[in-house]
Design an enzyme around this catalytic site. Structure first.
Site, PDB file in Angstrom:
ATOM      1  N   LYS A  80     -11.842  49.965   7.353  1.00  0.00           N
ATOM      2  CA  LYS A  80     -10.948  51.142   7.303  1.00  0.00           C
ATOM      3  C   LYS A  80     -11.678  52.483   7.233  1.00  0.00           C
ATOM      4  O   LYS A  80     -12.165  52.962   8.240  1.00  0.00           O
ATOM      5  CB  LYS A  80      -9.940  50.972   6.161  1.00  0.00           C
ATOM      6  CG  LYS A  80      -9.075  49.707   6.378  1.00  0.00           C
ATOM      7  CD  LYS A  80      -7.761  49.727   5.682  1.00  0.00           C
ATOM      8  CE  LYS A  80      -7.052  48.387   5.743  1.00  0.00           C
ATOM      9  NZ  LYS A  80      -5.796  48.330   6.450  1.00  0.00           N
TER      10      LYS A  80
ATOM     11  N   TYR B 214      -4.663  39.994   0.471  1.00  0.00           N
ATOM     12  CA  TYR B 214      -4.895  39.731   1.892  1.00  0.00           C
ATOM     13  C   TYR B 214      -6.328  40.134   2.217  1.00  0.00           C
ATOM     14  O   TYR B 214      -6.784  41.197   1.794  1.00  0.00           O
ATOM     15  CB  TYR B 214      -3.915  40.555   2.735  1.00  0.00           C
ATOM     16  CG  TYR B 214      -4.115  40.434   4.227  1.00  0.00           C
ATOM     17  CD1 TYR B 214      -3.866  39.232   4.881  1.00  0.00           C
ATOM     18  CD2 TYR B 214      -4.544  41.523   4.984  1.00  0.00           C
ATOM     19  CE1 TYR B 214      -4.042  39.112   6.258  1.00  0.00           C
ATOM     20  CE2 TYR B 214      -4.718  41.420   6.363  1.00  0.00           C
ATOM     21  CZ  TYR B 214      -4.458  40.215   6.990  1.00  0.00           C
ATOM     22  OH  TYR B 214      -4.638  40.119   8.349  1.00  0.00           O
TER      23      TYR B 214
ATOM     24  N   ASP C 150     -13.259  42.675  -2.167  1.00  0.00           N
ATOM     25  CA  ASP C 150     -12.786  43.131  -0.864  1.00  0.00           C
ATOM     26  C   ASP C 150     -12.345  44.583  -1.025  1.00  0.00           C
ATOM     27  O   ASP C 150     -11.260  44.871  -1.524  1.00  0.00           O
ATOM     28  CB  ASP C 150     -11.630  42.238  -0.396  1.00  0.00           C
ATOM     29  CG  ASP C 150     -11.074  42.685   0.954  1.00  0.00           C
ATOM     30  OD1 ASP C 150     -11.406  43.805   1.401  1.00  0.00           O
ATOM     31  OD2 ASP C 150     -10.302  41.921   1.549  1.00  0.00           O
TER      32      ASP C 150
HETATM   33  C1  LIG Z   1      -7.897  44.253   1.618  1.00  0.00           C
HETATM   34  C2  LIG Z   1      -8.025  43.933   3.068  1.00  0.00           C
HETATM   35  N1  LIG Z   1      -9.028  43.144   3.473  1.00  0.00           N
HETATM   36  C3  LIG Z   1      -9.210  42.842   4.762  1.00  0.00           C
HETATM   37  C4  LIG Z   1      -8.361  43.324   5.730  1.00  0.00           C
HETATM   38  C5  LIG Z   1      -8.564  42.967   7.152  1.00  0.00           C
HETATM   39  O1  LIG Z   1      -9.082  44.037   7.868  1.00  0.00           O
HETATM   40  P1  LIG Z   1      -8.859  44.136   9.457  1.00  0.00           P
HETATM   41  O2  LIG Z   1      -7.397  44.391   9.664  1.00  0.00           O
HETATM   42  O3  LIG Z   1      -9.750  45.263   9.883  1.00  0.00           O
HETATM   43  O4  LIG Z   1      -9.286  42.824  10.029  1.00  0.00           O
HETATM   44  C6  LIG Z   1      -7.297  44.150   5.353  1.00  0.00           C
HETATM   45  C7  LIG Z   1      -6.372  44.683   6.355  1.00  0.00           C
HETATM   46  O5  LIG Z   1      -5.402  45.340   6.089  1.00  0.00           O
HETATM   47  C8  LIG Z   1      -7.119  44.453   3.988  1.00  0.00           C
HETATM   48  O6  LIG Z   1      -6.099  45.230   3.567  1.00  0.00           O
END
Ligand SMILES: Cc1ncc(COP(=O)(O)O)c(C=O)c1O
Length: 438
Positions: free
Chosen positions: A266, A143, A238
């Site tokens: 985060k 994700y 990511d």
């Molecule tokens: C690996 C990863 N990338 C991107 C995101 C998206 O971040 P945000 O919720 O701050 O938009 C998340 C959210 O949980 C994530 O776990």
């Protein structure tokens, strides 16, 4: 355990907010029941609106590596800014950017945005602009935020063209996304054999955390680096979850691989809204205003968020009680690794006693307890978990005063505020919960 006020709050919320929540998984959809509405958090514990206290195993889905309302982070947040937002640059943005550049081997420049989703979206735009290509390879079960082009589901086994996973995502948008099973180098090779000269980037969670924790198979990330390089495509890590979580230099430090672009969020905001993307200077210089790739944000680099991020990273650096000494950033990670290791060992033993097949997958302070036998290497294997049993476990733990992530396919995150006593209490609670759910 009484949840009357949470139930009232949920009824009121549902009238004015879709599903009563601001983000779907908070609604307890996959475990059933009424979501617990929170009131306060301190250290490793949270209190709900009915006054129930829980040991928090969520840490706000990862950001709170120092725990709730950590005094140094709170002080940094209040001391570090003179207003909520200026729409003009502040020195703290540069301070936080320098911290990220120093910590992450592949990152020479960063741009701050307001969420991980926004960072992903912007990094993909940059990758497409830099390569002059359209297609993106992503992995099933990874994700990257609710970016249209990445809201696509996996096909079966081999690389398939993505189909939209949500109404409102056009086939045109998702059609440029190629979905491959996680840990499948054959799938990646197949994608490049078919569309190599059209692929702008491969985007990957270097340790997957959104189908439960699934570490990369040996050699997987190295192969991704080689294949992307050979084909003139970019490799995007990511690290929204793994950044400052699996180690001070993220997964890229842990596995010693330099991606072209890195996505962060985060932990770098200490629990306040933030996202960032960064990478080599020659790529990042293509972002406006130094280059033609447009990307902007009214609240980007928000003063409160960057101050909380600086406070958090300083807290990681100064974590005093860890082996390795006060200034050894590895100190916190060694401590969290040991603590989480004890927790998982205890849970394993209780699972055996209860005769329930469980699989634990852990990297440092994050892990998933899958209700299934045997390792999980990809989404398909994760889906073999007994989600009904997980739901019963979740509620039994809640009744025991432990707030576990409300989905089988999420990760538990420990923080510096979790103590050995918390770990013992969670193990004891899980022992009773597992016996009860059978
Ligand atoms: C690996 C990863 N990338 C991107 C995101 C998206 O971040 P945000 O919720 O701050 O938009 C998340 C959210 O949980 C994530 O776990």
């Amino acid at each position: 355990m009484e949840h009357r006020r949470s139930e009232q709050a949920f009824r009121a919320a549902q009238k004015v907010m879709p599903g009563g929540v601001s983000s779907p998984v908070r609604a307890f959809g996959s475990v059933g029941g009424t979501p617990v509405f929170m009131k306060a958090g301190y250290g490793a514990e949270v209190t709900d609106v009915d006054g129930n206290r829980y040991i928090d195993m969520l840490s706000s889905w990862g950001p709170l590596i120092l725990g709730h309302a950590e005094p140094k982070v709170m002080r940094a947040m209040y001391a570090g800014f003179g207003g909520t937002s200026f729409g003009a640059p502040t020195p703290n943005e540069t301070r936080l950017a320098k911290m990220l550049v120093e910590a992450l081997p592949s990152v020479e420049m960063v741009r701050f945005v307001s969420s991980g989703t926004e960072a992903t979206m912007s990094a993909l735009r940059l990758a497409r602009a830099a390569t002059g290509r359209d297609k993106i390879v992503k992995f099933a079960g990874c994700y990257h935020g609710h970016v249209d082009a990445l809201l696509v589901q996996a096909g079966s086994g081999v690389a398939t063209l993505g189909l939209p996973d949500s109404p409102g995502v056009t086939k045109g948008t998702s059609g440029d996304t190629i979905v491959v099973p996680y840990n499948s180098i054959d799938g990646v090779k197949e994608a490049f054999a078919a569309e190599g000269d059209k692929i702008a980037a491969v985007i990957v969670e270097p340790v997957a955390a959104n189908m439960g924790v699934v570490p990369p198979a040996s050699g997987f990330l190295e192969e991704l680096r080689t294949i992307t390089e050979q084909n003139g495509a970019l490799l995007i890590f990511d690290e929204v979850v793994t950044g400052f979580r699996v180690g001070y230099s993220g997964a890229q430090g842990m596995f010693d691989i330099d991606p072209d672009l890195t996505i962060l969020g985060k932990v770098i905001g200490g629990g306040l809204p933030i996202g960032a993307y960064g990478g080599r200077k020659d790529l990042m210089s293509q972002i406006a205003p130094s280059g033609p790739v447009y990307q902007a944000g009214t609240l980007a680099g928000n003063p409160m968020s960057v101050a909380a991020g600086i406070g958090t990273i300083r807290g990681i650096q100064r974590f005093a009680s860890a082996p390795g000494g006060a200034d050894d950033p590895a100190g916190l990670y060694a401590h969290l690794d040991r603590l989480t290791g004890h927790l998982v060992e205890g849970l394993q033993e209780r699972g055996k006693r209860a005769g329930i097949p469980l699989t634990f997958q852990r990297i440092g302070s994050m892990f998933t307890l899958f209700f299934k036998d045997g390792p999980v290497g990809n989404l398909q294997e994760a889906k073999e978990s007994d989600t009904q049993r997980f739901g019963r476990f979740f509620h039994a733990m809640l009744n025991e005063g432990v707030y576990w992530p409300p989905s089988q396919f999420e990760a538990v995150f420990l923080s510096a505020a979790h103590s050995a006593q918390h770990v013992d209490d969670v193990v004891a609670a899980a022992g009773r919960a597992l016996e009860r759910i059978g």
